[in-house]
Motif scaffolding. Structure first.
Motif, short mmCIF file in Angstrom:
data_model
loop_
_atom_site.label_atom_id
_atom_site.label_comp_id
_atom_site.label_asym_id
_atom_site.label_seq_id
_atom_site.Cartn_x
_atom_site.Cartn_y
_atom_site.Cartn_z
N GLY A 1 -39.07 -5.80 4.35
CA GLY A 1 -37.96 -6.15 3.46
C GLY A 1 -37.67 -7.63 3.48
N THR A 2 -37.74 -8.23 4.67
CA THR A 2 -37.55 -9.68 4.77
C THR A 2 -38.70 -10.42 4.10
OG1 THR A 2 -36.43 -9.33 6.89
CG2 THR A 2 -37.13 -11.58 6.38
N LEU A 3 -39.91 -9.91 4.29
CA LEU A 3 -41.10 -10.52 3.69
C LEU A 3 -41.02 -10.50 2.16
CD1 LEU A 3 -44.00 -11.67 4.24
CD2 LEU A 3 -44.82 -9.30 4.03
N TYR A 4 -40.48 -9.41 1.59
CA TYR A 4 -40.39 -9.27 0.14
C TYR A 4 -39.11 -9.89 -0.44
CZ TYR A 4 -44.18 -5.87 0.73
OH TYR A 4 -45.38 -5.28 1.04
N GLY A 5 -38.36 -10.59 0.37
CA GLY A 5 -37.18 -11.31 -0.12
C GLY A 5 -35.96 -10.45 -0.36
N LEU A 6 -35.89 -9.28 0.28
CA LEU A 6 -34.74 -8.40 0.08
C LEU A 6 -33.54 -8.80 0.91
CD1 LEU A 6 -36.53 -4.91 0.08
CD2 LEU A 6 -36.13 -6.47 -1.83
N TYR A 7 -33.76 -9.59 1.95
CA TYR A 7 -32.67 -9.99 2.84
C TYR A 7 -32.61 -11.51 2.99
CZ TYR A 7 -33.16 -5.06 4.09
OH TYR A 7 -33.25 -3.70 4.04
N PRO A 8 -32.32 -12.22 1.91
CA PRO A 8 -32.24 -13.68 2.03
C PRO A 8 -31.04 -14.10 2.88
CG PRO A 8 -31.44 -12.98 -0.12
CD PRO A 8 -32.00 -11.75 0.55
N GLY A 9 -31.20 -15.15 3.64
CA GLY A 9 -30.09 -15.66 4.44
C GLY A 9 -29.75 -14.78 5.63
N LYS B 1 -29.61 -21.33 11.30
CA LYS B 1 -29.55 -22.09 12.55
C LYS B 1 -28.98 -23.48 12.29
CE LYS B 1 -33.61 -20.01 14.83
NZ LYS B 1 -34.92 -20.31 15.48
N THR B 2 -28.12 -23.91 13.19
CA THR B 2 -27.67 -25.30 13.26
C THR B 2 -27.79 -25.73 14.72
OG1 THR B 2 -25.34 -24.76 13.68
CG2 THR B 2 -26.04 -24.92 11.37
N ALA B 3 -27.54 -26.99 14.96
CA ALA B 3 -27.63 -27.48 16.33
C ALA B 3 -26.57 -26.84 17.22
CB ALA B 3 -27.49 -29.00 16.35
N GLU B 4 -25.45 -26.43 16.61
CA GLU B 4 -24.34 -25.88 17.39
C GLU B 4 -24.32 -24.35 17.42
OE1 GLU B 4 -23.84 -28.00 14.82
OE2 GLU B 4 -23.74 -29.84 16.02
N GLU B 5 -24.92 -23.71 16.38
CA GLU B 5 -24.75 -22.26 16.27
C GLU B 5 -25.95 -21.60 15.62
OE1 GLU B 5 -21.61 -19.06 14.22
OE2 GLU B 5 -21.33 -21.22 13.98
N TRP B 6 -26.36 -20.45 16.18
CA TRP B 6 -27.33 -19.58 15.54
C TRP B 6 -26.58 -18.33 15.11
CZ3 TRP B 6 -32.36 -19.55 19.03
CH2 TRP B 6 -32.91 -20.85 19.02
N SER B 7 -26.83 -17.88 13.86
CA SER B 7 -26.06 -16.74 13.35
C SER B 7 -26.96 -15.73 12.67
CB SER B 7 -24.97 -17.21 12.38
OG SER B 7 -25.54 -17.87 11.27
N LEU B 8 -26.46 -14.50 12.62
CA LEU B 8 -27.13 -13.39 11.97
C LEU B 8 -26.17 -12.80 10.95
CD1 LEU B 8 -29.64 -11.43 12.04
CD2 LEU B 8 -28.31 -10.03 13.64
N ASN B 9 -26.60 -12.78 9.67
CA ASN B 9 -25.75 -12.29 8.58
C ASN B 9 -26.15 -10.87 8.23
OD1 ASN B 9 -24.20 -11.85 6.34
ND2 ASN B 9 -24.85 -13.66 5.23
N LEU B 10 -25.30 -9.89 8.58
CA LEU B 10 -25.60 -8.48 8.40
C LEU B 10 -24.90 -7.85 7.20
CD1 LEU B 10 -25.22 -7.47 12.16
CD2 LEU B 10 -27.35 -7.98 10.95
N ARG B 11 -24.25 -8.65 6.37
CA ARG B 11 -23.37 -8.10 5.34
C ARG B 11 -24.10 -7.33 4.25
NH1 ARG B 11 -19.61 -13.38 4.44
NH2 ARG B 11 -21.62 -14.36 4.87
N GLU C 1 -24.89 -23.79 21.57
CA GLU C 1 -23.77 -23.37 22.40
C GLU C 1 -23.24 -22.00 22.00
OE1 GLU C 1 -21.00 -23.20 25.27
OE2 GLU C 1 -22.53 -24.76 25.07
N LEU C 2 -23.35 -21.64 20.69
CA LEU C 2 -22.70 -20.43 20.19
C LEU C 2 -23.68 -19.57 19.40
CD1 LEU C 2 -19.85 -19.09 20.03
CD2 LEU C 2 -19.59 -20.20 17.80
N PHE C 3 -23.51 -18.25 19.53
CA PHE C 3 -24.27 -17.27 18.75
C PHE C 3 -23.27 -16.35 18.05
CE2 PHE C 3 -26.96 -18.64 22.17
CZ PHE C 3 -28.22 -18.73 21.62
N SER C 4 -23.56 -15.98 16.78
CA SER C 4 -22.61 -15.16 16.03
C SER C 4 -23.34 -14.19 15.12
CB SER C 4 -21.67 -16.03 15.19
OG SER C 4 -22.41 -16.85 14.30
N ALA C 5 -22.71 -13.03 14.91
CA ALA C 5 -23.22 -12.01 13.98
C ALA C 5 -22.09 -11.65 13.03
CB ALA C 5 -23.69 -10.78 14.74
N TYR C 6 -22.35 -11.71 11.71
CA TYR C 6 -21.33 -11.48 10.70
C TYR C 6 -21.57 -10.14 10.00
CZ TYR C 6 -20.18 -16.43 11.19
OH TYR C 6 -19.81 -17.66 11.69
N THR C 7 -20.51 -9.35 9.92
CA THR C 7 -20.60 -8.08 9.18
C THR C 7 -19.73 -8.09 7.94
OG1 THR C 7 -18.78 -7.12 10.46
CG2 THR C 7 -21.01 -6.82 11.31
#
Length: 712
Positions: free
Chosen positions: A596-604, A608-618, A648-654
């Protein structure tokens, strides 16, 4: 348990337009549209202006600012006579390669007023006899023509041509006139015949007559060209309309207001905005004053492009030319502002419309309700509804159904029920299939299964046809309530009455299947899905075959996704991952997430930034969100083990789930995180956000025994 929120995303409109605290006002300041500088400079140089008046302002100036000196110096509505020209005759246009021809007025040609003719009554009776004859019998028509008792004068021939309404008879009579001796056919005969042909959308015949006029050296006037152009437009032959308009311009004829409006519409429908602006400028420079129809065309063009500056320009031009908007213009501009995403300005324009004395019609109110619904302005929409009732403004099916759909989008169940009862008591707007569908949608989203089934029974009793959207809403409601026997009955009922399952209905069934454990219920749902998409059912069964490799899964999934509409591709993939998790096929679930990621179904999905890595699950279902989080944690664990640099920070957004019928992905993920024991906690500052520090995550990885459920 996996959630059925997957397919609900295909039915819900997740619109997050905020409601401004202050009503905006429409400003008539200059827009940012720019015309070509070279063309504008040529126009300005045609008149004398004070030094540096144009050159110093032309740079970085807007379209409005550029046209302002044009309207002041070149397009004056009351030109002052110049003393040095009083003694000279009025100049005319001359084509050096052709004899002089008269300049036609910009106004439409008026029909000549016929003097009283005592034989006119007999002529009308004769025309009625022609109209009543068999339209398929040319011989019968010609036989009646030979019985004409009146002398075939120019006036009588034109009267007959005007009285013959069906275009085939007008065309037959015109051809018959050609056979009469000493009866020259003038331009007006061709024009009247062409107008009759235009009613029948017979552009090919009209074009043949135009070429015939050229061959016989019969003059084509601006009515001739206007008829050709407008007929081409009605027949959607836009290239032909442009071709004849350019030919008209080359002959030296000036288009009149009807021709200008028609060709503006043609250019607008072709998406040639630059040509529209250029033509508008040329028309204004030639003395043309646009009418409300022309401004309606401009407003619609800018609205289709979502161009708010263009809409402001239309309003500004109308004000400067003192052209009062009529109902058509207001409706067009309201729809344009909706497409441009300007609900506040649409509301202001509507208030100006009412204050000016123009009464809104059903189309006006429908456009405004759609705008409010899209912007999620429930309060304003309900206030408008009350205003409709108090003022006695007319409502039609479209308006009622738009209100019901808006209530469904905003979760206004009580208001929808009141509106639905009002429709039932109405004599001319009783609920139709789409009205019932909107109510099924409301009850389905709210989990009101009994209400939905009662409404379905009422539809069957009254003979209201269930459409595919209503069937989807009802099946979704029954699936969430786990009433699978009723679901199968409703599906069979719908199919027996001619409903063909579309991609969204199949997605709804796939979502219900993702809620079921393997067994009888799961097979019941797949049997229904088989009737709509057998290939999809085959793929679901393929997922459970251990000997099937990744390449086969990739090939089959790609084929399935290519054969469905774009809007359901991500929900399909979400549901398939949910099914894998329910059947303990976790590895397959990770493969599907990768594809699904390969076929572009889950963009974004990752950022990553220098201060935070995040996972967007919305955009994921519950099962897909679990899979994505586990995949992420597995990757992070490997990075930490390699002692690579981390933020420094990791986050997951729902997401916060602000909609009334939100499925609560945040709560599900919170429970899953506690089960896994990972150091992610809900943020106190931001709803729907789970955070972990680098130290906590590193400590957890180093002190924990890797679990297959977490680290892949």
């Amino acid at each position: 348990m996996a959630s059925s929120s997957t397919v609900s995303t295909t039915l819900d409109l997740h619109l997050t337009m905020s409601h401004p605290n202050k009503k905006p006002t429409i400003s008539f300041s200059s827009p940012s549209h720019r015309l070509r500088k070279r063309r504008f400079t040529t126009l300005c140089n045609s008149t004398q202006s004070p030094p540096n008046s144009v050159e110093s302002q032309q740079k970085n100036s807007s379209l409005s600012d550029q046209l302002k000196p044009l309207s002041q110096h070149l397009l004056s509505d009351h030109p002052q006579p110049q003393p040095h020209l009083l003694s000279k005759p009025k100049s005319i246009w001359v084509n050096p390669s052709k004899p002089k021809r008269s300049v036609l007025s910009l106004q439409r040609h008026k029909r000549p007023s016929y003097s009283y003719n005592p034989q006119l009554k007999d002529l009308k009776l004769f025309c009625k006899k022609l109209n009543d004859c068999d339209p398929s019998s040319e011989s019968a028509f010609l036989t009646i023509l030979e019985e004409i008792s009146q002398p075939l004068t120019r006036e009588n021939a034109l009267s007959i041509l005007n009285f013959l309404k069906p275009w085939p008879k007008s065309y037959l009579f015109f051809n018959w006139l050609k056979t009469q001796k000493d009866f020259p056919l003038e331009t007006i005969f061709y024009n009247v015949t062409m107008k009759s042909l235009r009613f029948g959308k017979q552009f090919q015949l009209i074009e043949e007559l135009a070429h015939e006029m050229m061959e016989n050296e019969v003059e084509l006037d601006n009515i001739t060209y206007s008829t050709i152009i407008t007929c081409a437009k009605r027949c959607d032959l836009f290239d032909k309309a442009v071709e004849w308009f350019e030919r008209m311009y080359k002959t030296g004829l000036m288009p009149d207001e009807v021709t200008y409006s028609a060709i503006l519409d043609v250019y607008a429908k072709l998406g040639r905005v630059e040509e529209v602006l250029s033509l508008y400028e040329r028309g204004r420079a030639s003395g043309w004053k646009p009418d409300p129809i022309a401004f309606s065309i401009l407003g619609k063009m800018f609205g289709e492009a979502g161009d708010y500056d263009g809409i402001r320009y239309v309003l500004q031009e109308m004000k400067s030319l003192e052209v009062e908007p009529n109902l058509v213009v207001y409706n067009t501009l309201l729809e344009a502002m909706g497409k441009a995403g300007k609900p506040g300005l649409a509301r202001t324009l509507f208030e100006e419309m009412v204050e000016s004395g123009v009464t809104p019609n059903e189309k006006t109110l429908t456009a405004l309700i759609k705008i409010y619904g899209k912007a999620r302005w429930g309060k304003d929409a309900l206030e408008l509804w009350e205003r409709m009732k108090s003022n006695g403004w007319k409502m039609d099916f479209m308006l009622y159904n738009t209100l019901l759909s808006m209530c469904a989008d905003l979760g206004l169940e009580e208001e929808a029920e009141e509106l639905f009862e009002e429709m039932k008591n109405s004599k001319r707007c009783r609920p139709d299939s789409w009205s019932y569908t909107a109510m099924l949608n409301i009850y389905g989203r709210g989990g009101k299964v009994e209400n939905a089934m009662k409404l379905f029974g009422e539809m069957c009793e009254l003979g209201v046809k269930l459409n595919v959207m209503g069937c989807t809403c009802l099946i979704q409601c029954l699936g969430r309530a786990k009433r699978l026997e009723d679901l199968v009955k409703v599906f069979k009922f719908a199919v027996e009455r001619g409903i063909e399952p579309d991609d969204r209905l199949c997605g709804c069934l796939l979502s219900v299947a993702s809620l079921c454990e393997e067994g009888e219920e799961f097979e019941m749902v797949l049997d229904c899905l088989e009737k709509g998409n057998s290939k999809l059912v085959g793929f679901v069964r393929l997922l459970g075959e251990k000997e099937v490799g990744f390449d086969k899964i990739k090939e089959e999934l790609k084929e399935i996704l290519n054969n469905v509409v774009v809007e359901v591709r991500r929900p399909y993939c979400n549901c398939l991952i949910d099914i894998c998790r329910n059947r303990n096929l976790h590895e397959r679930g990770h493969e599907l997430l990768y594809l699904g990621t390969l076929y572009g179904l889950y963009p974004g999905l990752h950022s990553k930034t220098a201060e935070e890595w995040s996972l967007n699950l919305r955009s994921l279902s519950v099962g897909a969100a679990y899979t994505a989080f586990e995949e992420w944690m597995g990757t992070l664990s490997k990075i930490i083990s390699r002692e690579e640099e981390l933020p420094e920070l990791f986050s997951a957004y729902t997401g916060a789930g602000t909609h009334k019928f939100s499925q609560g992905l945040a709560n599900s993920l919170d429970s899953h995180l506690k089960k896994l024991g990972v150091p992610f906690r809900q943020s106190e500052e931001k709803a729907g956000c789970f955070v972990a520090t680098r130290e906590d995550l590193t400590s957890w990885v180093q002190s924990s025994v890797r679990s297959p459920a977490v680290i892949l």
